[in-house]
Design a protein around this motif. Structure first.
Motif, mmCIF file in Angstrom:
data_model
loop_
_atom_site.group_PDB
_atom_site.id
_atom_site.type_symbol
_atom_site.label_atom_id
_atom_site.label_comp_id
_atom_site.label_asym_id
_atom_site.label_seq_id
_atom_site.Cartn_x
_atom_site.Cartn_y
_atom_site.Cartn_z
ATOM 1 N N ALA A 195 59.702 30.689 39.125
ATOM 2 C CA ALA A 195 58.635 30.668 38.122
ATOM 3 C C ALA A 195 58.403 32.068 37.547
ATOM 4 C CB ALA A 195 57.346 30.137 38.739
ATOM 5 N N ILE A 196 57.844 32.083 36.349
ATOM 6 C CA ILE A 196 57.543 33.332 35.650
ATOM 7 C C ILE A 196 56.054 33.359 35.332
ATOM 8 C CG2 ILE A 196 57.968 34.696 33.556
ATOM 9 C CD1 ILE A 196 60.698 33.298 33.368
ATOM 10 N N ALA A 197 55.442 34.536 35.461
ATOM 11 C CA ALA A 197 54.056 34.724 35.036
ATOM 12 C C ALA A 197 53.996 35.879 34.046
ATOM 13 C CB ALA A 197 53.150 35.012 36.230
ATOM 14 N N VAL A 198 53.283 35.666 32.945
ATOM 15 C CA VAL A 198 53.090 36.717 31.941
ATOM 16 C C VAL A 198 51.623 36.719 31.528
ATOM 17 C CG1 VAL A 198 55.453 36.638 31.073
ATOM 18 C CG2 VAL A 198 53.715 35.184 30.030
ATOM 19 N N VAL A 199 51.204 37.822 30.933
ATOM 20 C CA VAL A 199 49.789 37.962 30.593
ATOM 21 C C VAL A 199 49.488 37.531 29.165
ATOM 22 C CG1 VAL A 199 47.899 39.610 30.326
ATOM 23 C CG2 VAL A 199 49.372 39.741 32.334
ATOM 24 N N GLY A 200 50.299 37.942 28.200
ATOM 25 C CA GLY A 200 49.944 37.699 26.803
ATOM 26 C C GLY A 200 51.016 36.975 26.015
ATOM 27 N N GLU A 201 50.653 36.620 24.773
ATOM 28 C CA GLU A 201 51.588 35.935 23.894
ATOM 29 C C GLU A 201 52.773 36.816 23.528
ATOM 30 O OE1 GLU A 201 51.647 32.648 22.878
ATOM 31 O OE2 GLU A 201 50.210 32.639 24.538
ATOM 32 N N GLY A 202 52.560 38.121 23.483
ATOM 33 C CA GLY A 202 53.667 39.025 23.193
ATOM 34 C C GLY A 202 54.761 38.927 24.235
ATOM 35 N N SER A 203 54.372 38.721 25.483
ATOM 36 C CA SER A 203 55.367 38.572 26.552
ATOM 37 C C SER A 203 56.088 37.231 26.447
ATOM 38 C CB SER A 203 54.687 38.703 27.917
ATOM 39 O OG SER A 203 54.267 40.038 28.135
ATOM 40 N N ARG A 204 55.371 36.187 26.053
ATOM 41 C CA ARG A 204 56.052 34.907 25.821
ATOM 42 C C ARG A 204 57.097 35.057 24.708
ATOM 43 N NH1 ARG A 204 55.078 29.860 27.438
ATOM 44 N NH2 ARG A 204 53.410 29.462 28.945
ATOM 45 N N GLN A 205 56.748 35.772 23.670
ATOM 46 C CA GLN A 205 57.686 35.988 22.573
ATOM 47 C C GLN A 205 58.892 36.799 23.036
ATOM 48 O OE1 GLN A 205 55.266 37.778 19.511
ATOM 49 N NE2 GLN A 205 53.928 35.979 19.379
ATOM 50 N N ALA A 206 58.631 37.789 23.912
ATOM 51 C CA ALA A 206 59.740 38.593 24.436
ATOM 52 C C ALA A 206 60.670 37.737 25.284
ATOM 53 C CB ALA A 206 59.203 39.764 25.246
ATOM 54 N N LEU A 207 60.108 36.852 26.098
ATOM 55 C CA LEU A 207 60.941 35.933 26.878
ATOM 56 C C LEU A 207 61.776 35.048 25.959
ATOM 57 C CD1 LEU A 207 58.476 34.750 29.679
ATOM 58 C CD2 LEU A 207 60.537 36.134 30.013
#
Length: 258
Positions: free
Chosen positions: A85-97
């Motif tokens: 599993a992956i955990a990220v804080v913001g939408e910018g990190s989702r976009q980077a993924l």
């Protein structure tokens, strides 16, 4: 051209994130100026980073603290193991993924549901702490930074390994940069500020280039900020003209079209 569209939009993210946002700002008819307030550099010794990323299946979850952490890791990773599993804080990190081909379609990604406040606390609210207790979690982060997420997970019995993946530093202010900064202070633009650390660096840059008179002029600028904590920092530094948005590029762009 209206006064609003004539105002420059100053994008202060690190260069890798500033450049694509600048193009999107131009696409909505605004004048974009890239003025990074943090330089992101690879670690001089990546031995530990490569060793930890070699077999991610040892971990129940990997948390990335920022898009820079994601980019540093995926510069080494050939692919993502779907079972981790992956955990990220913001939408910018989702976009980077997503830019590296990792989405909800092929990975389990946890992120805060409240886009108005994306931080460690709101991330913890969506994690299954009971399932993580006693298991290993890797936190990919900068060489220095806040320990809130790691401390909170450890307090719940999670075995946490912090992994430095990159280095942040304040950019050097050369003569060209100083001249650009002074011009921006006179332009009364809209400053996109996505980091409390970056805002503090900006204040010190202005103090160095233009003394306290310059700082007073800076405090009159309009800041566009995607997080309540950064807004709190801005107010503590004497800024009053703030627009706070939700996390992600879309809310930032919407705020520039008021």
């Amino acid at each position: 051209m209206t006064d609003q569209t004539a105002r420059p939009v100053i994008i202060t993210r690190p260069l890798a994130q500033a450049t694509p946002l600048a193009q999107r700002v131009r696409d909505i008819g605004r004048h974009a100026v890239v003025f990074p307030l943090l330089d992101i550099e690879p670690l001089p010794d990546q031995t530990q980073l490569r060793a930890e990323l070699h077999d991610l299946r040892r971990y129940a979850m990997v948390a990335f603290v920022s898009p820079n952490a994601i980019n540093a890791a995926f510069a080494i990773l050939p692919s993502w193991p779907r079972e981790v599993a992956i955990a990220v804080v913001g939408e910018g990190s989702r976009q980077a993924l997503a830019a590296h081909g990792v989405t909800d379609a092929n990975a389990t990604i946890f992120s805060p549901k409240d886009t108005e406040r994306t931080d460690s606390q709101t991330l913890l609210e969506v994690l299954d702490i009971d399932a993580l207790r006693g298991k290993r979690v890797l936190i990919v982060r900068g060489e220095s930074g806040r320990e809130l997420l790691a401390d909170a997970l450890r307090a719940q019995g999670v075995d946490v390994t912090p992994l430095p993946a990159y280095r942040r530093r304040a950019p050097a202010l050369d003569d060209a940069g100083r001249g650009q900064l002074l011009s921006l202070l006179d332009a009364q633009g809209d400053w996109i500020i996505t980091s409390s650390e970056a805002l503090r660096i900006l204040v010190e840059m202005v103090r160095e280039a233009a003394t306290e008179d310059g700082v007073a002029k800076l405090q009159q600028q309009h800041l566009v900020i995607p997080h309540v904590r950064i807004a709190e920092t801005a107010r503590s530094l004497g800024f009053t003209h703030l627009t706070q948005t939700a996390s992600g590029d879309e809310p930032l762009l919407a705020a520039l079209q008021f």
